[in-house]
Write a protein that holds these residues in place. Sequence first.
Motif, mmCIF file in Angstrom:
data_model
loop_
_atom_site.group_PDB
_atom_site.id
_atom_site.type_symbol
_atom_site.label_atom_id
_atom_site.label_comp_id
_atom_site.label_asym_id
_atom_site.label_seq_id
_atom_site.Cartn_x
_atom_site.Cartn_y
_atom_site.Cartn_z
ATOM 1 N N ILE A 248 0.867 -1.184 0.000
ATOM 2 C CA ILE A 248 0.000 0.000 0.000
ATOM 3 C C ILE A 248 0.899 1.228 0.000
ATOM 4 N N ILE A 249 0.748 2.039 -1.035
ATOM 5 C CA ILE A 249 1.609 3.209 -1.214
ATOM 6 C C ILE A 249 0.719 4.429 -1.414
ATOM 7 N N VAL A 250 1.032 5.506 -0.693
ATOM 8 C CA VAL A 250 0.310 6.767 -0.844
ATOM 9 C C VAL A 250 1.294 7.814 -1.358
ATOM 10 N N ILE B 147 -1.160 -2.641 -4.279
ATOM 11 C CA ILE B 147 -0.404 -3.383 -5.299
ATOM 12 C C ILE B 147 -0.228 -4.831 -4.850
ATOM 13 N N ARG B 148 -0.476 -5.748 -5.768
ATOM 14 C CA ARG B 148 -0.329 -7.181 -5.487
ATOM 15 C C ARG B 148 0.542 -7.826 -6.563
ATOM 16 N N GLU C 292 12.315 -6.899 -12.813
ATOM 17 C CA GLU C 292 10.958 -6.474 -13.108
ATOM 18 C C GLU C 292 9.990 -7.608 -12.795
ATOM 19 N N PHE C 293 8.759 -7.246 -12.482
ATOM 20 C CA PHE C 293 7.745 -8.245 -12.186
ATOM 21 C C PHE C 293 6.368 -7.648 -12.485
ATOM 22 N N PRO C 294 5.403 -8.485 -12.817
ATOM 23 C CA PRO C 294 4.044 -7.984 -13.080
ATOM 24 C C PRO C 294 3.278 -7.801 -11.775
ATOM 25 N N PHE C 295 2.484 -6.742 -11.703
ATOM 26 C CA PHE C 295 1.644 -6.567 -10.522
ATOM 27 C C PHE C 295 0.285 -6.031 -10.923
ATOM 28 N N GLU C 296 -0.642 -6.194 -9.986
ATOM 29 C CA GLU C 296 -2.012 -5.715 -10.160
ATOM 30 C C GLU C 296 -2.214 -4.550 -9.200
#
Length: 808
Positions: A269-271, A366-367, A344-348
């Motif tokens: 969780i990023i704000v 982000i997951r 690098e990696f994929p996230f939702e």
Amino acid sequence: MVPIEHHLHSTYSLPLVLLSIAVAVFSAFVSLDISSRLKYAERVSRIRWVSAGALSLGLGIWAMHFIGMLAFHLEADVSYHIGIVIASIIPAIISSGFAFYIVSRQTARPRDLVISAVFISIGIVSMHYVGMEAMQMNAVLTYDPFMWLLSAVVAFVASLVGLYLLFSLPDVSRFHWRRLVCSLLIGLAVSGMHYIGMDAAEFTPLATPQALTGFSMDSTLLAFWIGGSVTTLFVLMLISLRNEKQLERQSIELETKFQSVIESANDAIIVADAERRIVQWNHGAERLFGYAASEVLGESITLIMPERFKVAHEQGMKRYRQTREANVIGRTVELVGLRKDGTEFPFEMSLGTWETEAGLFFSSIIRDISERKQIEEQINDLVYLDTLTGLPNRRLFNDRLDALLAQGSESTFSLFYIDLDNFKVINDRFGHSSGDVFLRQVTDRLLTTITKSDTLARLGGDEFVILSPNTGSNLAAHRAQQITNALNQPFLLESEDVFTSLSIGISLYPSDGRTADDLLKNADIAMYRAKEDGKNGFQFFTKDMNESVARKSQLAMALRKGIGRGEFSIHYQPQVHLETEVLIGVEALVRWTHPELGMISPSEFIPIAEETGSIHRLGEYVLNEACRQNKAWQDAGVEPFRVAVNISALQFAQKDLPDIVSQALEASGLAPEYLELELTETVIQSAQSAIETMEELVALGVHLSIDDFGTGYSSLSYLKLFPIDTLKIDQHFTKNIETDSKDAALVKTIIRMAHELGLNVIAEGVETKAQVAFLKAEDCNQAQGYYYNKPMPAEDLDSFLYPYKKSV
């Protein structure tokens, strides 16, 4: 009523002047404290805060004015009209209310601030000059126009600056010194306007004093009114402070709960603020991206983005700030993230936004979906890729073929349908696991023959297909020959050299079809024609092939039924000793009489039986019938001789072939030495495995021979290893020994080599006396052919066998 031509002198009480300024600042502070909650209040709550703010500022302006009036001393007695005193409060409160309502909206634009400043300055000016009219005295009140205008300008400018500082600077509710500055400016605006307005006033005494009429109050009563107003301000201040503390306490509780929730979340969780600076970074984000919170707080959110996505992010943020159109906000999107280690990696990501007094903020949940993507790729591979070879499967190939057809181009392309000629033999001989290894080796060879624009797919089993764009007939023929050559080299399987070949059928777009089904079907037809023409080659589709395919399909279905219906029979061709011309054996040859199509040549139905797998059942029928018939002849008194039965490569590859032969001998009662099995040269391709099977057969007591010797790809070195008894010279060489010196030389060589190896030699296809004489001269042991007799049913052979019956 005539004024005296001089002005009254006035003085001020400094303590009361300072008190008036303090009251103005104090009321402004209370009002602005209330106003800081206006933008975030809801409906009824907003109305309450607007009313409270208007009342506090209005009363503060009024109290300041009349304290200033008490500080003002004239050379004449002054009282105040009570009605006008009360009325002077109204414009201050109403104008303040309008101002607070405008700034209570979610966004404070410059125009709104100007309008609010106008209302506040109107309220200040109106209250002051209406309040001045409440003065009752024996003097005429006039104003200096310049000073009057200056007082109004001061009120407006100071109000505008104060409001600008209040609503343009962030976090005003947390930094009280900023609110104090605003309060001082507004307080000074009110005070400055009052004292400039007082300086603009000129009091001219009347020549004849008059009695004052109407309701009036003296300075003492006015002091009570002012005290009440200030007390009201204090009450409002206390209410405001209490609410502020309560709100701060609730805010702290909510912030604590929020912090606990986001820190306990597994997801990142990023704000970030409106400038994309990271202001919140939970433990999930630390685990996911590899950065500690201390490393990223205050840094740009683009820190976790690959470089190639940063420009698009900038453009999206700029568009949102300008239009507030939410293209991504409120939705779940898939993106690519960048970890601290550079991977690098994929996230939702689910993106939300909110706006507070501190500005605009964006929250990102982000997951990591790497595992899900991997599973999706695996599922995609299962759906579109062949699990054994990794090549496109039938579904993916059809998609690509349909896509090529959908382009609507008239450009020619080729479709190659490829089938291995003897894969079943290899698969049965070495087992399915080795067969899979072999298919992967074939795939590697095929991949070396295609271009980047080609698609090589495996349709199943040993069937492959190649889609080659922009390939006409000439180039297709060249490519097909390259493919054939690539697979003619030996393969290494279980430490043995294994040979294979392939048959290729080619269809061309658009001449051979405009649909995927037509192109595949016609390429398949052409491939079967290539097999019929000797295999190890290629054929282009032609229209007359359809008739051949229709007949082949008809025979394939009829063949399965014909075995059970007794449509097959065995003919026997005698084999004689050349020197004595005595019968030494017969060869069992299968014949098919179809009830509608009549006699069907073995050269036509045997390949179909091999391709469809019916050869196993047909072969067992021939073996059992030949053993039974030979035993029947022996039981009828005929001198015993061997019966030769052909064993195809597919039959020989059966693991249980020795058991099948043993069961046939046992069922018929025939002694093993009276059975000969004729093997084709293709069994030599799997030499070590072939030797093991041969030795098991020899252990049963049967004889073995190599049929059609000289037509295959066998290595002569294997002959000394095979436990065989006889070599059969192919009829192609025998029939040409009179006319072709090379064939004659080959026959001589085969006979001489066989004798050197201690093998018996029999020549097939002997039709003339000259051929018999040649074979006798070369010491060939035996012969069979039309010269002696054609193949015949068992009952017709009885008369031929009569001389060989034992005397009773």
